[in-house]
Design an enzyme around this catalytic site. Sequence first.
Site, PDB file in Angstrom:
ATOM      1  N   HIS A  92       7.332 -13.015  10.552  1.00 37.48           N
ATOM      2  CA  HIS A  92       8.111 -11.781  10.485  1.00 37.48           C
ATOM      3  C   HIS A  92       7.437 -10.679   9.686  1.00 37.48           C
ATOM      4  O   HIS A  92       7.909  -9.540   9.668  1.00 37.48           O
ATOM      5  CB  HIS A  92       9.511 -12.060   9.924  1.00 37.48           C
ATOM      6  CG  HIS A  92      10.574 -11.198  10.526  1.00 37.48           C
ATOM      7  ND1 HIS A  92      11.916 -11.499  10.463  1.00 37.48           N
ATOM      8  CD2 HIS A  92      10.504 -10.037  11.223  1.00 37.48           C
ATOM      9  CE1 HIS A  92      12.613 -10.566  11.079  1.00 37.48           C
ATOM     10  NE2 HIS A  92      11.784  -9.663  11.543  1.00 37.48           N
ATOM     11  N   ASP A 115      18.786 -12.200  11.749  1.00 34.99           N
ATOM     12  CA  ASP A 115      17.964 -13.099  10.938  1.00 34.99           C
ATOM     13  C   ASP A 115      18.847 -13.891   9.978  1.00 34.99           C
ATOM     14  O   ASP A 115      19.869 -13.386   9.501  1.00 34.99           O
ATOM     15  CB  ASP A 115      16.967 -12.255  10.141  1.00 34.99           C
ATOM     16  CG  ASP A 115      15.775 -13.026   9.611  1.00 34.99           C
ATOM     17  OD1 ASP A 115      15.902 -14.237   9.393  1.00 34.99           O
ATOM     18  OD2 ASP A 115      14.720 -12.394   9.401  1.00 34.99           O
ATOM     19  N   HIS A 117      17.707 -14.616   7.115  1.00 38.16           N
ATOM     20  CA  HIS A 117      17.240 -14.130   5.825  1.00 38.16           C
ATOM     21  C   HIS A 117      17.284 -12.609   5.763  1.00 38.16           C
ATOM     22  O   HIS A 117      17.263 -11.937   6.796  1.00 38.16           O
ATOM     23  CB  HIS A 117      15.801 -14.611   5.579  1.00 38.16           C
ATOM     24  CG  HIS A 117      15.623 -16.084   5.747  1.00 38.16           C
ATOM     25  ND1 HIS A 117      15.284 -16.660   6.966  1.00 38.16           N
ATOM     26  CD2 HIS A 117      15.760 -17.103   4.871  1.00 38.16           C
ATOM     27  CE1 HIS A 117      15.206 -17.973   6.814  1.00 38.16           C
ATOM     28  NE2 HIS A 117      15.492 -18.270   5.561  1.00 38.16           N
ATOM     29  N   ASP A 119      14.897 -10.841   4.079  1.00 36.19           N
ATOM     30  CA  ASP A 119      13.510 -10.369   4.035  1.00 36.19           C
ATOM     31  C   ASP A 119      13.383  -9.108   3.186  1.00 36.19           C
ATOM     32  O   ASP A 119      12.655  -8.172   3.521  1.00 36.19           O
ATOM     33  CB  ASP A 119      12.970 -10.128   5.454  1.00 36.19           C
ATOM     34  CG  ASP A 119      12.862 -11.419   6.251  1.00 36.19           C
ATOM     35  OD1 ASP A 119      12.828 -12.490   5.624  1.00 36.19           O
ATOM     36  OD2 ASP A 119      12.812 -11.352   7.494  1.00 36.19           O
ATOM     37  N   HIS A 132       6.132 -12.750   4.677  1.00 33.25           N
ATOM     38  CA  HIS A 132       7.148 -12.718   5.742  1.00 33.25           C
ATOM     39  C   HIS A 132       8.563 -12.615   5.178  1.00 33.25           C
ATOM     40  O   HIS A 132       9.509 -12.361   5.931  1.00 33.25           O
ATOM     41  CB  HIS A 132       7.010 -13.917   6.692  1.00 33.25           C
ATOM     42  CG  HIS A 132       7.564 -15.206   6.185  1.00 33.25           C
ATOM     43  ND1 HIS A 132       8.035 -16.200   7.041  1.00 33.25           N
ATOM     44  CD2 HIS A 132       7.743 -15.696   4.926  1.00 33.25           C
ATOM     45  CE1 HIS A 132       8.453 -17.230   6.323  1.00 33.25           C
ATOM     46  NE2 HIS A 132       8.280 -16.947   5.045  1.00 33.25           N
ATOM     47  N   ASP A 218      14.539 -12.590  14.515  1.00 30.50           N
ATOM     48  CA  ASP A 218      13.888 -13.802  14.026  1.00 30.50           C
ATOM     49  C   ASP A 218      14.631 -14.983  14.633  1.00 30.50           C
ATOM     50  O   ASP A 218      15.855 -15.086  14.489  1.00 30.50           O
ATOM     51  CB  ASP A 218      13.974 -13.825  12.497  1.00 30.50           C
ATOM     52  CG  ASP A 218      13.177 -14.945  11.855  1.00 30.50           C
ATOM     53  OD1 ASP A 218      13.117 -16.042  12.448  1.00 30.50           O
ATOM     54  OD2 ASP A 218      12.649 -14.750  10.751  1.00 30.50           O
ATOM     55  N   ASP A 220      14.984 -17.835  13.658  1.00 30.06           N
ATOM     56  CA  ASP A 220      15.747 -18.658  12.728  1.00 30.06           C
ATOM     57  C   ASP A 220      17.135 -18.085  12.466  1.00 30.06           C
ATOM     58  O   ASP A 220      17.938 -18.688  11.751  1.00 30.06           O
ATOM     59  CB  ASP A 220      14.985 -18.916  11.428  1.00 30.06           C
ATOM     60  CG  ASP A 220      14.872 -17.720  10.492  1.00 30.06           C
ATOM     61  OD1 ASP A 220      15.708 -16.815  10.542  1.00 30.06           O
ATOM     62  OD2 ASP A 220      13.923 -17.700   9.686  1.00 30.06           O
ATOM     63  N   GLU A 263       8.681 -15.596  14.810  1.00 31.76           N
ATOM     64  CA  GLU A 263       8.821 -16.895  14.145  1.00 31.76           C
ATOM     65  C   GLU A 263       9.015 -18.079  15.104  1.00 31.76           C
ATOM     66  O   GLU A 263       9.505 -19.137  14.701  1.00 31.76           O
ATOM     67  CB  GLU A 263       9.938 -16.880  13.096  1.00 31.76           C
ATOM     68  CG  GLU A 263       9.719 -15.897  11.957  1.00 31.76           C
ATOM     69  CD  GLU A 263       8.698 -16.344  10.915  1.00 31.76           C
ATOM     70  OE1 GLU A 263       8.149 -17.457  11.050  1.00 31.76           O
ATOM     71  OE2 GLU A 263       8.447 -15.555   9.961  1.00 31.76           O
TER      72      GLU A 263
END
Length: 291
Positions: A92, A115, A117, A119, A132, A218, A220, A263
Amino acid sequence: MLGVPLDLGQNRRGVDMGPSAIRYAGVRERLEALGYNVCDHGDLTVPDRYEQEPEDDLKHLNAVVETNRTLAKKMEDIASGESIPLVFGGDHSIAIGSLAGITRHYQNLGVIWYDAHGDLNTVETSPSGNIHGMPLAVSLGLGHKSLTGIIGQKRAIKPENIVIIGARALDDAEKALIQKHNIKVFTMHEVDRLGMSEVINQTITHLKDCDGIHVSLDLDGLDPIDAPGVGTPVVGGLSYRESHLAMEMLEETGNITSCEFVEVNPILDEQNKTAEAAVALIGSLFGEKIR
């Protein structure tokens, strides 16, 4: 389409093969079936991974900067040709370059960060030094000067033009930054309570004054059951069905001007399941319907 096989923003090998996996899963054929004229620009050349000491406590800083500077210029060129840039990662950290490049064409770009997260770490707050985990902070002008100055600008996006969807793994420093800048976040708690339809309706309303919207997805963000091939899976994520609904509703706005899917790690995947999920979601974001 543009691949960025960068795996230097994190520690786990394999995400550099993400662009190949997405192509193998039939992304071009899917888009052409929807009537798009697809131009595949291939993959950017990325510096080889090699063992090195962290630079200013950031791993592979110079290589990540070099790749993102090249990506920013490529994104700017693609967008100037009135095409829709579709980028495949890679980790990412490539969002640093994609946002730095695409914002040159917009006065008030909105960003949907799909996402697990936030980030939003910086060199001071990152527990790992992995870049990332920093691209959204960098795009706000926060972080190492080599990253924030990819194309000589201080800030690529405004905090009021960000919507994070699916967050369920935020560091304390990220939570503090979200509060400080009043960034719009739909955690999994809000997604569960409101439902994805209402989340997207509120997202569209929040970004209504933007002159373009970039989707940074992303894999994830999805639950590991639906997307096992990612480097930092977090249980309890967005479902495959919710994600399709989100992409379909965003496409209906007609305001999506660029996007990236990142990712995908084939080494950690199950029979290319995650890349196939990415391609299916790309189909929905570009107008594919059941009927």
